[in-house]
Design an enzyme around this catalytic site. Structure first.
Site, PDB file in Angstrom:
ATOM      1  N   LYS A 207       0.639  -0.955   0.071  1.00  0.00           N
ATOM      2  CA  LYS A 207      -0.191  -0.042  -0.087  1.00  0.00           C
ATOM      3  C   LYS A 207       0.963   1.240   0.076  1.00  0.00           C
ATOM      4  CE  LYS A 207      -3.201   2.127   3.054  1.00  0.00           C
ATOM      5  NZ  LYS A 207      -3.921   2.065   4.243  1.00  0.00           N
ATOM      6  N   GLU A 213      10.665  -4.766   3.627  1.00  0.00           N
ATOM      7  CA  GLU A 213      10.830  -6.387   3.565  1.00  0.00           C
ATOM      8  C   GLU A 213      10.624  -6.532   1.965  1.00  0.00           C
ATOM      9  OE1 GLU A 213       9.487  -5.088   5.966  1.00  0.00           O
ATOM     10  OE2 GLU A 213       9.613  -6.469   7.930  1.00  0.00           O
ATOM     11  N   GLY A 267      -4.152  -1.968   5.320  1.00  0.00           N
ATOM     12  CA  GLY A 267      -3.811  -3.204   4.612  1.00  0.00           C
ATOM     13  C   GLY A 267      -4.394  -4.653   5.184  1.00  0.00           C
ATOM     14  N   ARG A 268      -4.781  -4.578   6.605  1.00  0.00           N
ATOM     15  CA  ARG A 268      -5.408  -6.026   6.904  1.00  0.00           C
ATOM     16  C   ARG A 268      -6.740  -6.459   6.617  1.00  0.00           C
ATOM     17  NH1 ARG A 268      -3.649  -2.540  10.767  1.00  0.00           N
ATOM     18  NH2 ARG A 268      -5.099  -1.502  12.265  1.00  0.00           N
ATOM     19  N   GLU A 352      -3.356  -6.504  15.496  1.00  0.00           N
ATOM     20  CA  GLU A 352      -2.758  -5.166  14.971  1.00  0.00           C
ATOM     21  C   GLU A 352      -3.934  -4.017  15.216  1.00  0.00           C
ATOM     22  OE1 GLU A 352      -1.500  -4.314  10.797  1.00  0.00           O
ATOM     23  OE2 GLU A 352       0.227  -4.492  11.620  1.00  0.00           O
ATOM     24  N   HIS A 383      -3.117 -33.184  18.790  1.00  0.00           N
ATOM     25  CA  HIS A 383      -2.142 -33.769  18.901  1.00  0.00           C
ATOM     26  C   HIS A 383      -0.889 -32.633  19.241  1.00  0.00           C
ATOM     27  CE1 HIS A 383      -3.948 -37.808  17.530  1.00  0.00           C
ATOM     28  NE2 HIS A 383      -4.537 -36.637  16.720  1.00  0.00           N
ATOM     29  N   LYS A 500      10.718  -0.810  13.267  1.00  0.00           N
ATOM     30  CA  LYS A 500      11.355  -0.316  12.009  1.00  0.00           C
ATOM     31  C   LYS A 500      12.438   0.599  12.003  1.00  0.00           C
ATOM     32  CE  LYS A 500       6.747  -1.108   9.746  1.00  0.00           C
ATOM     33  NZ  LYS A 500       5.616  -0.371   8.966  1.00  0.00           N
TER      34      LYS A 500
HETATM   35  O1  F6P Z   1       3.944  -2.928   9.641  1.00  0.00           O
HETATM   36  C1  F6P Z   1       2.784  -3.093   9.536  1.00  0.00           C
HETATM   37  C2  F6P Z   1       2.019  -2.832   8.102  1.00  0.00           C
HETATM   38  O2  F6P Z   1       2.002  -1.490   8.156  1.00  0.00           O
HETATM   39  C3  F6P Z   1       0.541  -3.481   8.128  1.00  0.00           C
HETATM   40  O3  F6P Z   1      -0.351  -2.970   8.688  1.00  0.00           O
HETATM   41  C4  F6P Z   1       0.660  -3.758   6.695  1.00  0.00           C
HETATM   42  O4  F6P Z   1      -0.268  -4.614   6.499  1.00  0.00           O
HETATM   43  C5  F6P Z   1       2.092  -3.869   6.462  1.00  0.00           C
HETATM   44  O5  F6P Z   1       2.951  -3.145   7.334  1.00  0.00           O
HETATM   45  C6  F6P Z   1       2.379  -3.794   4.963  1.00  0.00           C
HETATM   46  O6  F6P Z   1       2.354  -2.513   4.389  1.00  0.00           O
HETATM   47  P1  F6P Z   1       2.533  -2.200   2.873  1.00  0.00           P
HETATM   48  O7  F6P Z   1       1.206  -2.803   2.219  1.00  0.00           O
HETATM   49  O8  F6P Z   1       2.505  -0.573   2.751  1.00  0.00           O
HETATM   50  O9  F6P Z   1       3.404  -2.703   2.383  1.00  0.00           O
END
Ligand code: F6P
Length: 538
Positions: A207, A213, A267-268, A352, A383, A500
């Site tokens: 987003k 990452e 995002g979530r 979150e 199990h 971060k």
């Molecule tokens: O670090 C948390 C977060 O902001 C989440 O809320 C989000 O889903 C994820 O990182 C990924 O964010 P983006 O879609 O901006 O890469």
């Protein structure tokens, strides 16, 4: 408003104390009402929700609804659905429900109807997927795309990866989809294992298009593709889904290959947006639309009367346990191999969203908020961790999810019906054992199961796209209900930012290779860096 200072809160405390003092027990509740199972089973869409094994009576439900009323939960849901900026800390509306609204329904954000933009993006993603599956959208060398790799993390991966696995029976087989999220090089290595860059397309889902990452993996994937195809050709193998179009273009993605999401889609909560592009590629446009329709069915159920809705009830039950019984956790156990990732997806949605300690106005919340959510797939979990559920010293309210029929693609396998029946029997047995336990055999307390441990059983006919959509929306709305009771902002996540920033500073130091770790770090981190440097050289 401080909900904990209200008479409704006090009344619930008193009620809980009375119930606990009287030794409320599930067996007794069923004895008192022979049709309790009938009274306490609700339906929403295709989902049958049995909440009869909860430590509640009619009075409890009334008090919980009064609490929700006092907290203004229905009003808050209505404000969310109508596009008010309920994400107050970021000044944004929260409109994931608009992504699945019927075509033609206006969705006004800041005075602008965004429904045409949503529809346009749906058309663009649909056309893209059609071209991909028809072999019209090819790689730079002219070969058709065989594999799509989703590069994204958090909400840009968890929901889509969960849905992709859940709906395996509905995959067209046109393209294989993989998901890579972790910055650990092992993740991309296995994501790329056996792939030919000429036949691989990467969807960078982010987003903000600033997530370390995702960008690190996208750069590494591009280098991998460029090493075979050359750098110009490699960019034809990348598309993006983002609300930060400029950054995606600057990364080197063609403007026509950038699909939009918006800052008013958290995002979530974003799996119904173009963030689900990989899922759409796997299951096709129609199945994706059917999943959205499933979400919509629950949205409409909630919009029609939040107070009487199933998500309201389930959200309030979690408040009941968290705040008035002191339970700290919720387990989620789908008896469905294909829903293996559901608990992981739900962890982000609930934890979150509602892992917060201040109210909307910034004052301390004054009560417990989100429960710790964890789980695993049944029967494997029996199990593993069910021992604790049955005989541990802490009660963990548990959600069971099970389908009446096996997944369509395996239903015809030899003995599948019998094994699926055994799966269902195990699910029902766990809920019964948790609720009613078993007396000590010949006074052997080691063998005693105390019972009285609450659970919900959610049952549907089959794991289809609409059923998955309904499950997703059922939990999304519960999360909103919880947050509205506590008066917190369920839609920001500032708690993840410090880590971060610290990681960036530490990484700078690691990369600089200075003999001494930077003095800006705390002593404990400096010590770890020293150990790391020594071990790296071994
Ligand atoms: O670090 C948390 C977060 O902001 C989440 O809320 C989000 O889903 C994820 O990182 C990924 O964010 P983006 O879609 O901006 O890469």
């Amino acid at each position: 408003m401080d909900i904990t200072a209200t008479t409704e809160w006090t009344a619930l405390h008193r009620h809980a104390r009375d119930q606990q003092a009287a030794g409320v027990d599930l067996a007794g509740l069923f004895d008192a009402d022979p049709d309790r199972a009938g009274h306490c089973t609700s339906t929403v869409g295709d989902l049958v929700v049995d909440w009869s094994r909860h430590l509640v009576n009619d009075g409890t439900v009334e008090l919980l609804l009064a609490l929700a009323d006092r907290a203004g939960v229905s009003e808050r849901i209505a404000a969310m659905l109508s596009g008010e900026p309920v994400n107050v800390t970021e000044g944004r509306p929260v409109l994931h429900t608009a992504l699945r609204a019927p075509a033609g329904e206006a969705v006004v954000v800041g005075g602008v109807d965004v429904a045409p933009a949503i529809a346009a993006e749906r058309d663009r993603t649909g056309a893209f997927v059609r071209a991909l599956l028809a072999g019209e959208r090819r790689g730079a060398t002219g070969l058709p795309i065989r594999t799509v790799v989703n590069l994204g993390i958090g909400g840009s991966q968890l929901g889509p990866a969960m849905a992709h696995q859940a709906l395996a029976a509905f995959r067209s087989g046109g393209v294989e989809c993989r998901f890579v999220s972790n910055i650990d090089p092992a993740a991309l290595a296995s994501g790329l294992d056996g792939l030919d860059p000429a036949e691989t397309l990467f969807i960078v889902v982010s987003k903000g298009f600033a997530t370390a990452e995702t960008l690190a993996n996208a750069r590494a994937a591009r280098a991998w593709a460029a090493s075979v195809l050359g750098s110009e050709a490699a960019s034809r193998h990348f598309v993006a889904v983002t609300a930060n179009r400029d950054a995606a273009i600057e990364f080197g993605i063609e403007p026509d290959d950038v699909f939009a999401t918006w800052d008013w889609v958290g995002g979530r909560f974003s799996m119904g947006s173009a963030a689900g592009l990989a899922v759409m590629a796997a299951i096709g446009e129609e199945n994706f639309a059917a999943m959205l329709a499933g979400m919509r069915a629950v949205d409409e159920h909630v919009a029609a009367g939040p107070a009487a809705s199933v998500p309201m009830l389930l959200g309030l039950l979690s408040v009941w346990y968290r705040n008035f019984w002191g339970f700290q956790m919720r387990a989620v156990v789908p008896y469905s191999e294909r829903l293996r990732l559901f608990p992981v997806w739900l962890q982000q949605v609930i934890m979150e969203s509602n892992g917060k300690r201040v109210r909307l106005d910034g004052s301390p919340v004054g009560c417990e908020t989100a429960e710790v959510v964890w789980g695993g797939v049944g029967t494997d979990s029996q199990h593993s961790f069910h021992q604790l559920l049955h005989q541990g010293t802490t009660a963990v309210p548990t959600d069971f999810i099970v389908m009446a029929r096996p997944d369509a693609d395996v239903a015809g396998a030899a003995g599948a019906a019998e094994r699926h029946e055994a799966l269902v029997a195990n699910c029902f047995a766990q809920a019964a054992a948790l609720a009613f336990g078993s007396p000590a055999a010949e006074d052997d307390s080691h063998r005693e199961l105390p019972g009285n441990r609450p659970s919900t059983v959610i049952l549907a006919a089959e794991l289809t796209p609409p059923v998955l959509g309904q499950l997703v929306a059922l939990y999304e709305h519960q999360t909103v209900v919880q947050g509205a009771v506590w008066g917190i902002n369920s839609f920001d996540q500032f708690g993840v930012e410090l880590g971060k920033t610290l990681a960036d500073a530490i990484l700078d130091d690691l990369r600089a290779g200075a003999a001494e770790a930077g003095t800006s770090h705390d002593p404990s981190t400096r010590s770890l860096i020293a150990h790391y440097r020594r071990l790296r050289e071994l």
